[in-house]
Structures are given as C-alpha cells and as structure tokens.
Design a protein around this motif. Structure first.
Motif, mmCIF file in Angstrom:
data_model
loop_
_atom_site.group_PDB
_atom_site.id
_atom_site.type_symbol
_atom_site.label_atom_id
_atom_site.label_comp_id
_atom_site.label_asym_id
_atom_site.label_seq_id
_atom_site.Cartn_x
_atom_site.Cartn_y
_atom_site.Cartn_z
ATOM 1 N N SER A 109 0.829 -1.208 0.000
ATOM 2 C CA SER A 109 0.000 0.000 0.000
ATOM 3 C C SER A 109 0.863 1.258 0.000
ATOM 4 C CB SER A 109 -0.934 0.002 1.217
ATOM 5 O OG SER A 109 -1.863 -1.060 1.157
ATOM 6 N N PRO B 139 -2.219 -2.141 -4.852
ATOM 7 C CA PRO B 139 -3.309 -2.766 -4.087
ATOM 8 C C PRO B 139 -2.955 -4.216 -3.761
ATOM 9 C CG PRO B 139 -3.921 -2.570 -6.398
ATOM 10 C CD PRO B 139 -2.604 -1.866 -6.252
ATOM 11 N N SER C 50 -5.434 -7.272 -4.469
ATOM 12 C CA SER C 50 -5.716 -7.284 -5.906
ATOM 13 C C SER C 50 -4.534 -7.859 -6.670
ATOM 14 C CB SER C 50 -6.016 -5.860 -6.395
ATOM 15 O OG SER C 50 -7.038 -5.273 -5.636
ATOM 16 N N SER D 91 -10.009 -2.802 -14.133
ATOM 17 C CA SER D 91 -9.018 -2.247 -13.215
ATOM 18 C C SER D 91 -8.789 -3.151 -12.018
ATOM 19 C CB SER D 91 -9.496 -0.868 -12.739
ATOM 20 O OG SER D 91 -8.713 -0.413 -11.658
ATOM 21 N N HIS D 92 -7.554 -3.154 -11.501
ATOM 22 C CA HIS D 92 -7.243 -3.874 -10.275
ATOM 23 C C HIS D 92 -7.925 -3.240 -9.060
ATOM 24 C CE1 HIS D 92 -4.270 -6.198 -12.449
ATOM 25 N NE2 HIS D 92 -3.974 -6.855 -11.350
ATOM 26 N N TYR D 93 -8.442 -2.036 -9.225
ATOM 27 C CA TYR D 93 -9.120 -1.368 -8.117
ATOM 28 C C TYR D 93 -10.624 -1.686 -8.086
ATOM 29 C CZ TYR D 93 -4.801 1.296 -8.574
ATOM 30 O OH TYR D 93 -3.489 1.648 -8.675
ATOM 31 N N SER E 248 -7.826 -3.526 -0.240
ATOM 32 C CA SER E 248 -6.678 -3.056 -1.021
ATOM 33 C C SER E 248 -6.837 -1.584 -1.375
ATOM 34 C CB SER E 248 -6.536 -3.879 -2.298
ATOM 35 O OG SER E 248 -6.326 -5.240 -2.012
ATOM 36 N N ASP E 249 -8.032 -1.206 -1.799
ATOM 37 C CA ASP E 249 -8.295 0.197 -2.154
ATOM 38 C C ASP E 249 -8.171 1.108 -0.937
ATOM 39 O OD1 ASP E 249 -8.771 -0.728 -4.694
ATOM 40 O OD2 ASP E 249 -10.956 -0.654 -4.534
ATOM 41 N N ILE F 168 -4.601 2.013 -0.493
ATOM 42 C CA ILE F 168 -4.164 3.079 -1.408
ATOM 43 C C ILE F 168 -4.636 4.440 -0.899
ATOM 44 C CG2 ILE F 168 -4.318 3.954 -3.756
ATOM 45 C CD1 ILE F 168 -2.727 1.337 -3.450
#
Length: 418
Positions: free
Chosen positions: A143, A148, A151, A234-236, A254-255, A258
């Motif tokens: 992070s 992420p 992810s 997206s990985h997000y 994960s988000d 970030i």
C-alpha cells in the motif's frame, strides 16, 4: 517447414529386441528470435520439486522481518541525512543540491523496491508460516508504494498458475502476429514499418515510468476480456473479470490501503511541505514503478523464450518460460535475489528468497539446457529485448509453440499470413 522460420516435433524410428520398428515422438522444436533451435522441455513438475532440498522450504519469520527493518532503516537514514544535510553541504549551488536530491531519491527507490519485493514474498506466503502476518506486512508495504495488495496477490497468483500460456497468463501477454498487425493498421507482414530507434526509446521510457500504473488501472498487457470496458478491468474494481466473487472485500481493503497512503502523504505535505514529500516519496515511487516494470519485463520477455497455446502448455513448460538475469550487488543484496532466482520462483513460489539460490542450483540439474540465464548488462538486455520481441508467431499454425518475432529485421523473418 524451413529452419529459417521454425519447425515442430518430428517422428523417429526405433527397433525393439525383435527387430520391429516403432515410431517415437521427439520433443517439439522451434526457431527462436536469435535463429537458434529451441527444444520444448520434456521433464515434469514432479522432477523439479523432487530435486529441491527440503530445508529450502523453511520460512523464518524473524529473519524475514529483519530484512523489512533493514530496508526501512536504510530509507529513514537516507531520507533524514539528505533532507537535513544536503542544504548544508551545498548552500550556494542549486544545481548541486538538485543532483544530490536526485541521488537521495534514487537510493530510497532502491530500498523501496526491496520493500516491494518483501511484500511480494508475503503475497506468496514465502515470508512466514502465518497467513495473518503475511497479509498484514504485505498490505502495509504494498500500500505504501501504491500497489493494491490483495488485488495484486490474486491476479499475480493466476499469472503463476499459467505463466507462458497465451490465453490464461495475466501479464506481459504478447501480441500475436495478427494482433500486432491490427494494432499497426497493417495487412501484411511485408508492410510492417521498421520501428525507428527513437520510437523504441520513447515507448521504452513510457513503459518504464507508467507501465505499472497503466496495468493496475486498465489491465494493459493482460488478457483482453472482450466486452468488458477498461474501467471495469481495473485492479481497483472489486468485480474485475480476473477476480472471484469471494475476493470482493479484499479488493475493497486493497483500495483502502491506497487511500490511506494518499492521506498520509497529504498530511506529510501539510506538515513539512511539497519538497519533502517529493524527494522522499514521490520520486522514489517513480523509481519503484520503474524497477518493477524493468525487472518483470525482463524476467518474462527474451528472444529465447516461448509461449504456448492451451493444447501444448503444461505448468512445467510455462515455468521454464522465464529467465534469470544478473543485477550485481543491487540484485542480490537490495532486490533480494528476485532477478537472479526467478526461474525457481515460478516452480515453487513459497520458497523464501534467502533459500532460493540453493534451490536454483538443485533444479538446474533437472532443467539442463532448458534453464535460462543471461549475464549481460540488464540495460543492454532491455534495449535488445524491446527491439527484437514485438509479437509471437506459431511455427506452422498448429504446433502450439509461439516464439518472438519483430518488424525490425532482427532474426528470422516472420511468416507471412501466419
């Protein structure tokens, strides 16, 4: 099939004790981008794993943690000394101060990528025996460098399960000849315009600086997933097509990691100013992005490297479609041997990096000529690979082995219409 392009498996004849002739399959072959014969590996994953000493699998939490402490301490010392003493050492020269700050950011970026690699170890459960420890340490470290964690962990795991597979691998999936032609708006191989070196250089710089973030945001260089818009790949995005339903809340976590990093950097900026954040985090972050693309691209792209279709691919073949390189002191001591022992890592990613050299020596005896190592300067390799590995082609349209080709007249000519 001409040896100038490639050839597949052949049949040979053997006689038994009674003199009866029987046909035997010989390993499939192809011609690589250097014009040399490539033999498809014929050993099994069991052969590989049986050769690795059991002690190589041992994970030591405290030994792993000491590397985390070491890298964070190095970053803290470099940041403290540079931020506080560069203005003292160079009070009257803005140019000298700027150069010194660039060195400071570069050094932080080296150890920053070291931390990224340790987080990568966590994602593979190679850091410790505890999943909770692995995920906690990995989430914090990844992070901090705007990756992420979960992810990446989930998509990266699928990459390991299908390395070198044309339709299942998750990253650095090469263009086929047809896709490359379509991207270039051409209809024949003969019409491929040789890419000028200045164009190669521009594309290379863009790849090194923005490649990671483009991959995370859009799944660039991953599988195409027709019908799915870029935003939803997206990985997000928690329901991206390469995630499973059970992953949803992990992607959200994960988000949150970030967002937490952005918040900390904003508070850091408010307290100490933009300059401090610039030289101690933002520029090092760009270096971390660069090193990640630099390393992973060269681990999975080389003129000698094959890819396989679904009929030909096996885990053992796919894991062998990687290459070890040499990055000297930095590679071994700061980048935690991720460059020098990557082939082993694809055969067994749970082996911690500090045991990987011993395990690599063990599997070399099994792999034989199929073990890939390139000891030349990696910057030279980066240029060479970028110029020569533009797309892959199947030797005869049916044998399932794909080798790199290019439109720069390097190596064998592509097969028109293949």
């Amino acid at each position: 099939m001409s040896e100038a392009t490639g050839f597949s498996g052949r049949r040979s004849v053997a006689s038994n004790a009674n003199g009866t002739e029987t046909e035997l399959d010989t390993p499939k072959r192809a011609i690589d981008t250097n014009g040399k014969v490539f033999d498809v590996p014929d050993y099994t994953i069991k052969d590989i794993l049986s050769a690795i000493p059991k002690e190589c699998y041992k994970r030591d939490l405290w030994w792993s943690l000491h590397y985390v402490v070491r890298d964070i301490a190095a970053i803290a010392v470099i940041g403290y000394v540079g931020t506080n003493y560069i203005p003292v050492w160079f009070p009257s020269s803005a140019l000298a101060r700027t150069a010194a700050y660039m060195v400071q950011s570069y050094l932080i970026g080296l150890f920053g990528f070291g931390l990224w690699i340790l987080a990568h170890e966590c994602g593979h459960s190679a850091f410790s025996d505890s999943n909770l420890v692995n995920d906690t340490v990995g989430w914090v470290l990844h992070s901090w460098w705007m990756v992420p964690y979960f992810s990446w962990k989930f998509s990266h795991s699928k990459h390991h399960k299908a390395t070198g597979h044309m339709t299942r691998d998750m990253v650095f999936v090469p263009y086929t000849q047809e896709e490359y032609l379509e991207a270039k708006n051409k209809s024949k191989v003969a019409e491929l315009m040789e890419e000028a070196p200045i164009v190669t250089l521009f594309n290379l710089i863009a790849q090194q600086i923005g490649g990671l973030q483009l991959y995370l945001a859009t799944n660039a260089t991953g599988q195409p997933y027709p019908g799915v818009s870029t935003f939803f790949k997206s990985h997000y995005w928690p329901t991206a097509p390469y995630f499973d339903a059970k992953d949803y809340w992990y992607i959200i976590l994960s988000d949150i990691g970030i967002i937490s990093t952005l918040t900390v950097n904003y508070l850091w900026y408010r307290a100490f100013g933009a300059h401090v954040v610039l030289i101690n985090w933002f520029l090092p972050w760009l270096w971390v992005n660069h090193w990640l693309v630099f390393v992973t691209f060269l681990q999975h792209t080389d003129p000698t490297m094959p890819h396989y279709d679904a009929q030909e691919w096996t885990f053992a073949k796919g894991a062998a479609a990687t290459i070890d390189r040499n990055f000297g002191f930095v590679g071994q001591h700061i980048f935690h041997d991720i460059i020098e022992t990557h082939v082993l890592h694809h055969y067994c990613s749970r082996i911690p990096f500090y045991n990987a050299r011993k395990a690599t020596s063990a599997i070399k005896d099994v792999m034989g000529k199929h073990y890939r190592y390139e000891g030349e300067n990696m910057w030279k390799s980066l240029w060479k690979v970028t110029r020569s590995c533009q797309f892959v082609e199947n030797n005869d349209g049916k044998d399932g082995v794909y080798m790199f080709r290019n439109g720069n007249k390097i190596g064998p000519e592509p097969i028109a219409g293949n």
